[in-house]
Each structure stands twice: as C-alpha cells, then as structure tokens.
Scaffold this active site. Structure first.
Site, PDB file in Angstrom:
ATOM      1  N   GLY A 267     -13.482  28.375 -26.634  1.00 21.95           N
ATOM      2  CA  GLY A 267     -13.005  27.002 -26.620  1.00 21.95           C
ATOM      3  C   GLY A 267     -12.412  26.669 -25.262  1.00 21.95           C
ATOM      4  O   GLY A 267     -12.781  25.691 -24.629  1.00 21.95           O
ATOM      5  N   ALA A 268     -11.487  27.525 -24.822  1.00 18.07           N
ATOM      6  CA  ALA A 268     -10.817  27.297 -23.552  1.00 18.07           C
ATOM      7  C   ALA A 268     -10.056  28.555 -23.182  1.00 18.07           C
ATOM      8  O   ALA A 268      -9.886  29.439 -24.007  1.00 18.07           O
ATOM      9  CB  ALA A 268      -9.852  26.115 -23.665  1.00 18.07           C
ATOM     10  N   MET A 269      -9.580  28.605 -21.925  1.00 20.16           N
ATOM     11  CA  MET A 269      -8.911  29.808 -21.447  1.00 20.16           C
ATOM     12  C   MET A 269      -7.693  29.441 -20.633  1.00 20.16           C
ATOM     13  O   MET A 269      -7.762  28.602 -19.740  1.00 20.16           O
ATOM     14  CB  MET A 269      -9.916  30.624 -20.629  1.00 20.16           C
ATOM     15  CG  MET A 269      -9.355  31.888 -20.025  1.00 20.16           C
ATOM     16  SD  MET A 269      -8.833  33.064 -21.317  1.00 20.16           S
ATOM     17  CE  MET A 269      -7.476  33.873 -20.462  1.00 20.16           C
ATOM     18  N   GLU A 270      -6.594  30.124 -20.933  1.00 16.29           N
ATOM     19  CA  GLU A 270      -5.274  29.734 -20.427  1.00 16.29           C
ATOM     20  C   GLU A 270      -4.908  30.312 -19.062  1.00 16.29           C
ATOM     21  O   GLU A 270      -3.722  30.450 -18.765  1.00 16.29           O
ATOM     22  CB  GLU A 270      -4.222  30.175 -21.448  1.00 16.29           C
ATOM     23  CG  GLU A 270      -4.011  31.703 -21.560  1.00 16.29           C
ATOM     24  CD  GLU A 270      -4.753  32.371 -22.707  1.00 16.29           C
ATOM     25  OE1 GLU A 270      -5.769  31.802 -23.164  1.00 16.29           O
ATOM     26  OE2 GLU A 270      -4.326  33.448 -23.138  1.00 16.29           O
ATOM     27  N   ASN A 271      -5.877  30.652 -18.196  1.00 19.58           N
ATOM     28  CA  ASN A 271      -5.572  31.217 -16.877  1.00 19.58           C
ATOM     29  C   ASN A 271      -4.375  30.507 -16.239  1.00 19.58           C
ATOM     30  O   ASN A 271      -4.298  29.285 -16.272  1.00 19.58           O
ATOM     31  CB  ASN A 271      -6.772  31.044 -15.956  1.00 19.58           C
ATOM     32  CG  ASN A 271      -8.073  31.361 -16.642  1.00 19.58           C
ATOM     33  OD1 ASN A 271      -8.291  32.476 -17.068  1.00 19.58           O
ATOM     34  ND2 ASN A 271      -8.918  30.352 -16.803  1.00 19.58           N
ATOM     35  N   HIS A 303      -2.616  24.011 -27.018  1.00 21.59           N
ATOM     36  CA  HIS A 303      -2.653  25.466 -27.212  1.00 21.59           C
ATOM     37  C   HIS A 303      -2.680  26.199 -25.869  1.00 21.59           C
ATOM     38  O   HIS A 303      -1.864  27.088 -25.619  1.00 21.59           O
ATOM     39  CB  HIS A 303      -3.884  25.831 -28.056  1.00 21.59           C
ATOM     40  CG  HIS A 303      -4.057  27.289 -28.280  1.00 21.59           C
ATOM     41  ND1 HIS A 303      -3.600  27.919 -29.412  1.00 21.59           N
ATOM     42  CD2 HIS A 303      -4.634  28.251 -27.524  1.00 21.59           C
ATOM     43  CE1 HIS A 303      -3.892  29.209 -29.336  1.00 21.59           C
ATOM     44  NE2 HIS A 303      -4.526  29.437 -28.200  1.00 21.59           N
ATOM     45  N   GLU A 304      -3.617  25.815 -25.017  1.00 23.66           N
ATOM     46  CA  GLU A 304      -3.751  26.529 -23.742  1.00 23.66           C
ATOM     47  C   GLU A 304      -2.517  26.300 -22.871  1.00 23.66           C
ATOM     48  O   GLU A 304      -2.053  27.213 -22.196  1.00 23.66           O
ATOM     49  CB  GLU A 304      -5.026  26.096 -23.007  1.00 23.66           C
ATOM     50  CG  GLU A 304      -6.314  26.217 -23.820  1.00 23.66           C
ATOM     51  CD  GLU A 304      -6.561  27.592 -24.421  1.00 23.66           C
ATOM     52  OE1 GLU A 304      -6.087  28.601 -23.853  1.00 23.66           O
ATOM     53  OE2 GLU A 304      -7.233  27.676 -25.477  1.00 23.66           O
ATOM     54  N   GLU A 326      -1.779  35.013 -29.507  1.00 27.21           N
ATOM     55  CA  GLU A 326      -2.619  34.028 -30.191  1.00 27.21           C
ATOM     56  C   GLU A 326      -1.979  33.487 -31.476  1.00 27.21           C
ATOM     57  O   GLU A 326      -1.912  32.283 -31.687  1.00 27.21           O
ATOM     58  CB  GLU A 326      -4.007  34.596 -30.470  1.00 27.21           C
ATOM     59  CG  GLU A 326      -4.813  34.870 -29.200  1.00 27.21           C
ATOM     60  CD  GLU A 326      -4.931  33.668 -28.271  1.00 27.21           C
ATOM     61  OE1 GLU A 326      -4.701  32.534 -28.701  1.00 27.21           O
ATOM     62  OE2 GLU A 326      -5.252  33.882 -27.077  1.00 27.21           O
TER      63      GLU A 326
HETATM   64 ZN   LIG Z   1      -5.146  31.199 -27.274  1.00 33.81          ZN
END
Ligand SMILES: [Zn+2]
Length: 873
Positions: A267-271, A303-304, A326
């Site tokens: 979905g997405a990535m929190e870098n 969320h991210e 998570e």
């Molecule tokens: Zn996450």
C-alpha cells in the site's frame, strides 16, 4: 531455490549484531541498466556482543566491483564476496571505514524490492530485506545508522532527486547531469532508507507544528496528476495535527515528502521523511475515486505518517516484532479515522475486515501468532494477523488498563525507547509500570495463535432479581500449538431490557460495563435485575473472539431496538440474518421469518438518523461470513444461493421502503467526500443494490439512470456493479460505456476489472481470461494483477471455488507465471487458498491437488514455496 531449501529463522536464535554501523554514506550514480553505488560505512564492534571474527554483510543479487578499508583498496584475499554476501575476514579491532562499490540494473528489477524503475521514476522499497539488493549491509532492523545520500543522475531523465532527511546540497555537473545530497540526522535501520529520482510533478504546502516549527510538505506524482493530490495533502495535515493532540507527537524534520508510484507491491511505505505510496492511495478526485477510496487515502496517509514515531523513531529489534510497529500503528490510524468520521461505523468496518481476513487466516493452515516465533520468509508475515489482530491487541490493552494508564504507558514508551530498536516485551513493560499491573497473561495474545471462542450462558432469577452469567474460553488448536494456556479477555457487556440498559450491580456495586475474564470459566452474578434481560456481550467488539451465545429472535430484536451499544445493535442485525441464512443453506425452501423483514423495514424508516450505520445494518453477512459460521464441508454455491434468496425476498417485500430510502438519501449540490455525505450515498446505494436483487425492470432502470447521471465515481461504480450483477444487456452496455469513458485512467480501469472479476456467474472465468488481453492489463503491474486476478480469487467465492476446479487451476497458472518475476505478488495471490480445508470434499480434493502441484514445481521462490508448504501441512 527449491522448496526443500527453506531454512527457518527463529526468534529464539536472536543475537545482537557483532558490529554496529554508525554512519552510512551512499553515493548513487543512476543509469538505467548500470547504476553505480559506493557505500561508505563507519563500523565498530558492538560492545554488547561476544561475537568475534569476520564481518559478514548481507547481499542479494549484487554485482561487486571493489572494496576499500580505511581508504585503501582491499586485496582480494582479505575478503570473500558473492551476490549474496560480503565477508571481511579480519576486521580491525578499532572503529574503521569500509567502502564497497556495487553495480545494479534497476530496469531489470521486477521484484520491486531494492532499487527499481517505476513508470516515471527510479524508486526504492527496502522493507523488509530490500536494502541488501542495493548494497552489502548488516540488513537487520537493530542496526541504526545516520545516513547521508548523494544521488547523481541525468537532469533530463531525473530532474527530481529525493532521499531521506533534509536536503543539504545540490548542483549541476558536466554532461547534463546533476546531483543532490540528503542528510537524515535520525539514526534509522536500513529498511527505512529511500531514494526517488525521476521526472515528477510536485504539489507543495506547509504545516506549523505546535512548537512553531515550519515543515514543508511535498507530494510528488506523475505529470498531469497534480490536481488529484489535494485530499491526500489535507489528510496529511490533519494527521500531523491529530498526532500532536492525541499522542503528543510532533514531526521532527524540516520537510515531509510523499511520492506516488504506479508499480508498488504494498500500500505504502513509511521511509523516514520520504514516504513512497502506491498511487492508488494518494490520487483521489470525486470523478475517479469512490468514498471508500477517499477513506482509504485518509487512513493510509495517516498510518504511514504515524509510523514516524511508532516504527521509525522507535523501531523493531527484529522482524518477529513486526506487530510492534504495525499493530500499534494500525490502532493509531483506526483511532484517527474514528475521530475524523463516525466512530461506530469505523469500528464496524474494522471488525468486518478483521473477521473476513484475519479470522479466516487464524482458522486455517496459515494461522500464526501476532508475534510469530519462526518464519521461512518474512515477506509472508505482512498479514492480517500481524496488522489487524495486532491492532486489536493494543485496543484490548487500552480497555483493560483504562485510558489514563494507557496514555501514561504510551508516554513512557516514547520517552524510554526513542532512538531504539525494541521488542514487544519492552512495549508491554511500559504499560505494566504505568498501570501497576502484571501483564504476563496478556502477553499470550502475542504468542498464541487462533481465534478464541467465548461461550456465554445466562439465567435470570426473577425472584432474587439476579442474573447468572457464565463465560467460558475455548482455545482451538492451531498449527504448532495443540495446547494453549487460558488468556485474558476484556469483555464489555450490559444487560438490556425493553427500554434500554438495566442499571445492574456486580458484587454489590454499580456495574461499570467491563469484566476481565482470566480463567477458563467464570460465573458472574448481577444484582438488581428487575426484568428479564437480554445480555449484550462483547460490546464494541472488546476482544477479537468468536462469541457463542444462544439468543433467540426475540432477544435479537430487543438488542436491535434497545441496546445502547451501536456495535451490538449492528451485530444483532447480522446475527439475525445469519440465522436465516444458515437455514436457507440447508434448505433453500425455508420461508423467511417475517419478523426479520419487519425489523429491516424499521431500520430503513429510521435510516436518516445515521445513514452509514443503517447501510451497514442493511448489508447481509458476506459469503465468507456464512462459510465461516458453517465451519466445514462448505459448498460455496449453496451459500451464494441462500444469500440470493434472502436478498430477493427483501427486495420484493421492501420495494416501497427501499424506493423511499433511495429518494430520501438523494442529495443535491456538489459532491463532498465528508463522512456525512458518504453515509447517505452508502445507504442509497445499498438500497439500490438490494432492490435490484429483485430483478424488476423498474429497479434496473433506476440503476441505469443513476449510472448515466452520476457526477461522482461512488454513485457511478455502485450503479455499474449493480447493473453488471444483473447479467442483462443493460449491464453489458454499462460495462462497455465505462471502459470507453475511462480509457486513460488505469486506477479507474482497475475498478472496472474488479467488478467483472467478482460476478458470480459461470462465464466469469472466461471473462477474466479475456480481460487479461485488454491493453490496460499487465501481469507486471501489481495493481492490475490484484484488481483482476486478486479480486477473482479472494472476492468471488463461487467462481474461484468452481466445482470443476478450473478456478484453482487458472489462478495456479497465473501464480507460477508471476513467481519468477515478482515472488511477493505471487505469494499474496496464493493466500487465497487459505480456507481450502473448510470446503466440501469435492472442492477440497481439487484445491489440495492444485496446491500440491504448485508445491512440487522446481525453482519456486521462497515466498511461494513457503505458503504452498504451510497451506498443505
Ligand atoms: Zn505500517
């Protein structure tokens, strides 16, 4: 790698790293097929490790060029190297610098892990173990380093150069090239590294933190899509404000960037400071995105962003602790959405998702604890159990210790562990201290897999004015866990009379609505019960369990009318419908209980009070809900048929009520994605869908009119889905028109594919095969594959589970075709077989044969081999 070569990783084998990497300097020179990377690491021995000897760095598919120790080129006998690792035989005792040059080919990276080419940009995905596909490294979350990244590329190809942190330098070079240097002052694990370079458009805004710092916000998208970012930007600002208010967390860098890419496995990535998103969760306009898309954009942006504290500033010690970031962050985004929208509606939707995704996982061969203790391939543990059940566990913790102690525990966690890589035990210790409670038994929620069952029995003693409630916990065996210890359950409950909650007592004191069940079985005696009560148990779904309680239709009607808890009012409607559906599965000629129809009529009449809630109550339990309730020997066709009969009956008997609802819920004025308006649309579209189940020409005309007139994607899609389901020429016409209308819009065409993949018709399999030849489809793009194939195998119970096994064989062929290119995507599709054991014998045999056929294939990825083997175990 062959299936036999799976080597499990065990939590019990965890050792601290033998070396620490204080700083990383990456020099990345981008070329489409020959990207050069020089990574310069400052290393030292870890004082907490007894490890001696060689320094071993992880690698995955790397091409080694040269290495330097403290600036001097290393002779080849000083190290050994392969695509899968680099080993320095005799590292110095004192801190040292190691530089390694590697080459890679981003355009050939189809796994979408490491550094790859998306449509219009180079980008990276490093969680969980992608950084080792960029350079040799101690690629584990407990090695935290300060990163400086220098990117160099052709200006024409990549005018935008981004990495984590703040930009410290940039400039032009000879030959039309340019560079930028980014520095991230916050130590982070390698999985949070990110880099993006490409020709992208940007939308900018700003946010002032509560301490008065100005943060620049930037969203990068493909050119021409700038106008689709406004909602994401607004959601980002609301998230930043909310985290300050609800959790006291402020953003910490000068800039926060989001990049939307069209080829993305997740979905997405929190870098850190540079979130990379699947474009599906950034781009949203009323004409292209539905209300649920808007809600998903809001939730995933939040969320991210929330990961900046729960995941990035405090990270996981090892991948077994994935739920630490998570589960906690899903809990935080659920709370955010609840505050932005209707809390009961959000709760019901979350529980629906939990039951459909996580309960079915927990009840099948892929069941695993929220914190697993063994894995073959970590990519396969980004599951509903780790995420959704992980969030439920945090929610239960809050319920058990109370809001105040929970807030104090969170504060302690942030204060004590900022900048660290920690474990679930570290997390729980903060709450044990804040609440002065022993959370030893609660820890079992992280260790024991499977969905617990709570069996409740109650008896009213009219003379004594008491109500005896017995609660019993049953913990079913799951893979690797035949016997379990009793767990701790927060059970919110009340006793409901004709006019609402009864003011009862427990142990002589006014009852506060919560009991904590710690024993295998316990009896509670409530006092002051002056009338026959109906127990309203597990209010707000206070624990992720299967509740078994014998409530007859009259009792359910009482709850539906008088329960103060909205979740249980909704649950009563679902339990009632489920009773009818189970009877219809056994015997399709069973007459439908008129009291149920009257109750639905009552719901519709009061629908204007909370339309979104009414829409949820009106929707019947899904086919997977019914299948789960049946438990074993499920015939998906019989389940589908039962549900169709009930829908047709409701459509016929409630025609006038449904028409009135459609009319009452119709809105004038421009579209707004706000929850209130979305709620009205969901009720109207729910009513439209139901009335069309009756198949009358008037109903279908109404759907066709809505399809033609709709000024927003929500109404348009709802009408399209309803018309397509009717399997009439009007349906085919609508599908054709829709395809023409959105020819150049891949995300919208995905919806069109999904609608067709879901049709419960014999011809659907052929249709799906045909759609694979549509120019908009590609087996290489995860969004396209999930929209068509993913929808078919996870959301089409009758056709994926065809009695002739053709659905299984088709999906298996696709999985085998995708696996060599993108193992993660292939493995996710294979998860669709997770409930195969609960099917009736014929389908069970066919599904097992297909799984065995997959498992036997030589050259499977570890991802697919792991799922196939566990599914069969
Ligand atoms: Zn996450």
């Amino acid at each position: 790698m062959t299936a036999a070569a799976l080597e499990p990783v065990r939590l019990a084998d965890y050792r601290v790293p033998a070396f620490l990497i204080d700083t990383v300097h990456l020099d990345i020179r981008l070329e489409r097929t020959q990207t050069r990377i020089v990574s310069t690491l400052t290393l030292r021995r870890n004082p907490h490790s007894a490890g001696q000897g060689a320094l071993k760095l992880d690698g995955d598919g790397l091409v080694f060029v040269e290495a330097w120790l403290d600036g001097v080129s290393l002779p080849s006998d000083a190290y050994s190297v392969s695509p899968h690792g680099f080993s320095l035989h005799q590292p110095p005792a004192e801190p040292f610098t190691l530089a390694i040059e590697t080459r890679l080919d981003p355009s050939a990276n189809t796994q979408l892990m490491g550094l790859y080419r998306s449509n219009s940009a180079y980008c990276t995905q490093c969680e969980a173990e992608g950084f080792r596909r960029i350079t040799y490294f101690l690629d584990r979350p407990d090695v935290l380093s300060v990163y400086t990244t220098r990117i160099e590329a052709s200006f024409q190809e990549a005018p935008v150069l981004l990495a984590n942190g703040n930009r410290t330098e940039h400039g032009s070079l000879a030959d039309g090239r340019h560079y930028a240097v980014w520095h991230d002052p916050f130590p982070k694990p390698s999985y949070l590294f990110a880099m993006v370079a490409g020709d992208l458009a940007m939308v900018a805004d700003s946010f002032t933190t509560r301490s008065g710092r100005e943060v620049r916000l930037e969203i990068y998208v493909e050119h021409g899509k700038e106008d689709r970012c406004a909602y994401a930007m607004d959601a980002l600002k609301r998230s930043m404000r909310w985290d300050e208010q609800a959790f006291g967390r402020e953003y910490d860098l000068d800039i926060f960037m989001i990049v939307a890419v069209s080829d993305f496995n997740m979905g997405a990535m929190e870098n850190k400071g540079l979130n990379i998103f699947n474009d599906k969760y950034v781009l949203a306009l009323p004409q292209t995105a539905t209300d649920s898309d808007f809600a998903a954009v809001e939730a995933i942006i939040a969320h991210e962003y929330f990961h900046n504290w729960t995941g990035n500033r405090i990270t996981c010690r090892d991948w077994f602790q994935l739920c630490l970031k998570e589960g906690l962050t899903v809990f935080r985004d659920q709370e955010f959405s609840s505050d932005q929208r209707s809390r009961p509606v959000k709760r019901i939707n979350d529980v629906k998702l939990l039951r459909s995704q996580q309960f079915s996982e927990d009840g099948g061969p892929l069941a695993h604890p929220v914190r697993p203790e063994i894995y073959n391939e970590i990519n396969n543990f980004y599951t509903a159990t780790v995420y959704e059940k992980g969030a439920e566990v945090v929610r239960m913790l809050k319920t058990l210790i109370g809001d105040e102690a929970f807030a104090a525990g969170m504060d302690l966690y942030f204060q004590r562990h900022d900048g660290e890589a920690v474990t679930i035990e570290d997390f729980l210790t903060c709450f044990a201290e804040a609440s002065r409670r022993d959370l030893g038994q609660f820890m079992l929620w992280y260790r024991q897999s499977g969905t617990p069952e709570i069996r409740a029995e109650g008896q009213w003693d009219e003379e004594a004015g008491t109500y005896h409630l017995s609660l019993k916990q049953i913990l079913p065996p799951t893979p690797g866990q035949p016997n379990k210890q009793p767990m701790l359950f927060p059970i919110r409950l009340g006793l409901v009379g004709e006019d609402g909650d009864l003011p009862v007592t427990l142990d002589g004191k006014p009852f506060d609505g919560l009991v904590a069940l710690a024993e295998s079985e316990r009896n509670y005696v409530f006092g002051n019960v002056r009338q026959a009560p109906v127990p309203s148990l597990l209010r707000g779904f206070s624990a992720p369990v299967k509740l078994t309680v014998a409530l007859d239709e009259e009792a359910l009607l009482t709850l539906l009318k008088a329960d103060s808890d909205p979740f249980n009012r909704w649950q009563a409607s679902q339990s009632y419908a489920l009773k009818l559906l189970l009877r219809l599965v056994k015997d399709p000629t069973t007459p439908v209980d008129p009291r149920f129809i009257a109750a639905v009529r009552g719901l519709l009449a009061g629908g204007a009070v909370d339309p979104a809630f009414t829409a949820l109550s009106l929707a019947l339990p899904s086919e997977t809900d019914i299948a789960r309730e049946i438990g074993n020997d499920v015939d998906p066709q019989a389940v589908y048929q039962a549900r169709s009969i009930l829908r047709r009956t409701l459509a016929r008997d409630l025609q006038a009520d449904l028409l009135r609802t459609i009319e009452n819920m119709t809105m004038a004025g421009p579209y707004s994605p706000q929850a209130a308006d979305a709620g009205r649309r969901s009720l109207r579209n729910g009513a439209l869908d139901l009335i069309c189940a009756g198949g009358t020409p008037q109903a279908l005309d109404a759907a066709a009119a809505q399809f033609d007139k709709a000024d927003n994607m929500t109404d348009e899609m709802a009408a399209l889905a309803t018309l397509a389901l009717s399997a009439t020429p009007a349906g085919e016409r609508a599908l054709h028109n829709f395809r023409e209308r959105y020819d150049n819009d891949p995300l919208v065409i995905d919806k069109w594919m999904g609608v067709q993949a879901m049709l419960p018709l014999e011809a659907t399999l052929d249709r799906v095969k045909e759609l694979m030849h549509d120019p908009a489809f590609s087996l290489h793009n995860p969004n396209r594959v999930r929209a068509l194939i993913g929808t078919f195998c996870s959301a089409n119970q009758t056709q994926f589970n065809r009695a002739d096994g053709e659905g299984y064989r088709f999906v298996a062929d696709i999985i085998l075709a995708i696996d060599p290119k993108n193992p993660q995507l292939a493995a996710r599709l294979l998860v669709a077989f997770k409930t195969w054991r609960s099917l009736e014998q014929g389908r069970r045999t066919l599904a097992a044969a297909t799984l065995r056929d997959i498992a036997r294939r030589p050259g499977l990825s570890r991802d697919v081999a792991d799922i196939a083997q566990r599914s069969l175990a």
